[in-house]
Design a protein around this motif. Sequence first.
Motif, short mmCIF file in Angstrom:
data_model
loop_
_atom_site.label_atom_id
_atom_site.label_comp_id
_atom_site.label_asym_id
_atom_site.label_seq_id
_atom_site.Cartn_x
_atom_site.Cartn_y
_atom_site.Cartn_z
N LEU B 170 -11.47 2.74 14.78
CA LEU B 170 -11.18 2.33 13.41
C LEU B 170 -11.31 3.49 12.43
O LEU B 170 -10.46 3.68 11.55
CB LEU B 170 -12.12 1.20 12.98
N VAL B 171 -12.39 4.26 12.59
CA VAL B 171 -12.59 5.41 11.69
C VAL B 171 -11.40 6.36 11.80
O VAL B 171 -10.80 6.78 10.81
CB VAL B 171 -13.89 6.15 12.04
N GLY B 174 -8.22 4.78 10.36
CA GLY B 174 -8.31 4.65 8.91
C GLY B 174 -8.13 6.00 8.22
O GLY B 174 -7.41 6.10 7.23
N LEU B 175 -8.76 7.03 8.78
CA LEU B 175 -8.61 8.35 8.18
C LEU B 175 -7.14 8.78 8.25
O LEU B 175 -6.59 9.33 7.29
CB LEU B 175 -9.50 9.38 8.88
N LEU B 177 -4.49 6.86 8.26
CA LEU B 177 -3.75 6.11 7.24
C LEU B 177 -3.99 6.70 5.85
O LEU B 177 -3.07 6.84 5.05
CB LEU B 177 -4.16 4.64 7.26
N ALA B 178 -5.24 7.06 5.57
CA ALA B 178 -5.56 7.61 4.25
C ALA B 178 -4.89 8.97 4.07
O ALA B 178 -4.34 9.25 3.01
CB ALA B 178 -7.07 7.74 4.09
N LEU B 193 -4.73 9.91 -4.42
CA LEU B 193 -5.75 10.60 -3.64
C LEU B 193 -5.63 12.12 -3.66
O LEU B 193 -5.91 12.79 -2.68
CB LEU B 193 -5.70 10.13 -2.17
N GLY B 444 1.96 5.50 8.97
CA GLY B 444 1.25 4.80 7.91
C GLY B 444 2.03 4.73 6.60
O GLY B 444 2.22 3.66 6.03
N ASP B 445 2.52 5.89 6.19
CA ASP B 445 3.18 5.99 4.91
C ASP B 445 4.50 5.21 4.91
O ASP B 445 4.79 4.43 3.99
CB ASP B 445 3.39 7.49 4.70
N GLU B 448 3.80 1.50 4.96
CA GLU B 448 3.34 0.99 3.66
C GLU B 448 4.53 0.84 2.71
O GLU B 448 4.65 -0.17 2.01
CB GLU B 448 2.29 1.93 3.06
N ASP B 449 5.40 1.86 2.69
CA ASP B 449 6.60 1.77 1.83
C ASP B 449 7.41 0.53 2.18
O ASP B 449 7.80 -0.24 1.29
CB ASP B 449 7.49 3.01 2.02
#
Lengths: 334, 518, 157
Positions: B170-171, B174-175, B177-178, B193, B444-445, B448-449
């Motif tokens: 998960l870490v 998640g990183l 994705l961020a 960010l 991820g990006d 999200e779009d």
Amino acid sequence: MSAAFRKVTGVVAALSLGLASSLAAADWKPSQPIEFIVTAGAGGGTDNFARTIQSIVTKYKLIDQPIVVLNKGGGSGAEGFQYGKGPAGDAHKVTFATNNEYLLPLIAKLSWKGDDFTPVAGMAVDEFILWVNGKSEYRTAKAYIDAAKAKPDTFKMGGSQSKDTDQTLTSEISAATGARFLYVPYKSGGEAAVQLAGGHIDSNTNNPSESIGQWKGGLVKPLCVFSAKRLAQGPKITETMAWSDIPTCAESGIPIEQYQQPRTVWLPKGAPADAVAYYVGVLEKVRATPEWKEYIERSAQTDRFLTGAELKNFIASDEQKARKVFQQEGWLIQ
Amino acid sequence: MGNFESLWHGFSVALTTYHVLLMITGVLLGILVGVLPGLGAPNGVTLLLPLTFGMNPVAAIILLTSMYWGALFGGSTTSILFNIPGEPSSVATTFDGYPMARQGKAAHALTLAFLSAAFGALVGVILITLLSTWAANFALRFGSPEYFAVYFLAFASFVGLGGAAPLKTLVSMGLGLAFAAVGMDTISGSLRLTFGLDTLVSGISFLVAVIGLFGIGELLISMEEGLRFDGIKARISPRAVFEAIRSMPRHWVALLRGSSIGCWMGITPGGPTAASFMSYGLARRFSKRGKNFGNGEPEGIISPETADHAAGTSAMLPMLALGVPGSATSAVMLGGLMIWGLNPGPTLFTDRPDFVWGLIASMYIANIVAVVLVLSTVPIFASILRVPFAIIGPMIVVVCFIGAYTVSASQPDLLLVVLFGIMGYAFKKLDYPIAPMVLAMVLGDKAEDAFRQSMIMSKGSLAIFWSNGLAATLTALGLLLLCWPAIAATWRRARNGKRPMGAVENRGSNGGERQEVA
Amino acid sequence: MTRFAAEVATALVTLALGLAIVVGAREYGTGWAAGGPEPGTFPFYVGLLVTAASAGNLLLAWRKRHAGIVFVNAVQLRRIAAFGLPILGFVALALTLGFYVATAIYLAAVMRFQGGFRWSACIAVALCTSAFFFLVLEVWFRVPLLKGPLEAILGYR
């Protein structure tokens, strides 16, 4: 050597104006390779603009130094400006852009401002057209706008990026007609074109060159062009229509006189005046070539060369108009 | 079959000495840029573009596409030899390619990669030949909800629930994705960010992260173990190449699965990178040899490579037929088409049959040219491993940093490589899986779009993902795959009564600890 | 260094990153507006997820704190330093003297002091590699790398 040389001299001679100004600018000459900084990703409108100029300059040997083209499209082009702005006075960094040079800093907190650059020239203006799907029941802009007015916030208008030219135009259409759209931002105009061709959105406001392929294939059709007069006469694109057969939006009932996007060239702030004159001279020669005319015609842009005070006035009035829309929409950064 | 006649005509256009010479030049240049990480296919094609302005369009596109094929092949080379993906789409090849090379079977691994890549590419071209119209129309059916569903499916097929260290997965994810969210947000037009740092405005480059995480991180680990390359003593002979060729038919399932995933992801513009991850993930999950994945399993090389090239090839179709670039490289080529005076779009096939079918025929020929050339480089590349580490180690370091710099000519990227290198080292030693982070950065990006575009369209209703058959099928498949490890575990427990769950979930995580996310 | 210390350090770093993401995302609104999620929503929850998972990892590490597994021993640490510090030196040189000079110095130094090659061999390999990159990138493909004073004297920049 002689054949190429004769060709060059031919072009130069044919253009006495270009010759004169290049003589005047002879005091500054590039002393090292020149960087062309493209404030967009590879393959887009700005990229084609810069690469066409590069190819013409190379072909006719208009600049003695090699040219390196760098695509820096990150952050809607912010990356390119960040790189192109400095160091101040460096006349070997030429930045290619649209109106994003002076509009982007209005809507995003960035490390550069519009006046970090010296405007060199506006080479052309790109037009905007209201497109719908090829099978759409709407034949005129008026019919489409009326339908959108009847059902507010249901018709989907696609466009490239957010708070950029397409969304600004959409917002101007709403203000002028009262029709409200759902604006859907995509990464590029090309993507918006395909989404329209697939019927996933109802309309978009793409530049002519972004949708020409789909128009030829009957997947999308133009309703009107946001220009004061119709586009230049050219060859037929589809069986029945050429660019000049598209009515202007003003004549088809959307009271927007004109909406255009300039193709601009910049140097860093503090670039010597004779360096600016040097590039203006080169760009004038570029304009005189058949390749440039072909590029303008193929992409259905409008040939409009702006320099000096004329260019500064254009920028000031364009920025003011956009600022008004940004203000209404609440996009201006504090 | 009109298409066959057209193809025949295309061969007569493409098969001239001049064109074949162009193919050879293009492929060799492509291998060169593919091997240098950061330079990559899009850059290479961009750099060659000005040279083609004076050529006729058929010759020009042959040169550019040949370079593209060469770069795709070259990208796998560094993945296998040094754990540095030369191209984003060859990240998944490192998972088994590099362990195999370390076992002294570099030549075998390279040959497998190249052959399966060529197989994938050929399937892709055949698809273009036979189904061009149908596939182009199919691609048009993909709107934002369908895109999101495709990305979700790709993600779900690689990262399932459960696994060795779920919190660490998960870490890592998640990183990733961020990191993907840093920079300009397409939907809102605001910078996210960036914390006021100029260098973050353009986002964190995927390649910079990968070069640090895989390249530098791996070098640190092998240094710590006091290892030189294990391949030093391995004899490199042409025999290894032939043995690998002979073993290929055995892996027909992986080849077919990989190429169908690749074609699918190439047409629905998921792209080669997503295709290779998805193919690897599915192969690990459904192959009989799944538990060997991560330790130098041949199918772990074949699966991503076939999918990568099948996708890369079939991505040319939307470009030609619709004018949609399926990848960064085809975006550049699209610009080229316009400069040469062609209008990509549905009418290109009828307006310029010489060009289109000449190009398609050249894809057959150029891929054969490419695989012959690239196979002949195997002994050369494999023998690089015999160079003493005190020379090759620092050279890899130099190549890593040059590669990271060429991505966007940004100095802070060099420091980012160092940081990602340390992260890669720490994560690998502490059993944090790195692959989910990389995949999250790729998808991820975009995901999200697509999600937010869908939400704008539906005014915030999630029902849009079930609104039509295509989107609903994709979403359902994605959900199924996401829960698959749990379903499989329950199923087995139900059958064998008292087998503990961990036994099932841990597969794929022995030894290498490369991707324990299954 | 024990594995426990390494686990804790890593988890603290990812925890800090997670918190930074949360704080950064708060700037753009984290709700669910009429047109779907706001720009900060997605990073915000991702940040929360990273923070929570890192806290979980801290807890797991704490439970195994007495396991006494070694993360890196002194020998390994020296090996990493011997390899890693020159990398940092290379980056510093690249930023000041440019890539080509840095490459030559770095290669020659590592080959000489770690590989034990003769100086002549080191310098030959270093110069050839540098020249190769220069030809391929600068001259052939026109990809400009960082350059320093030496290239300026030679007329490149």
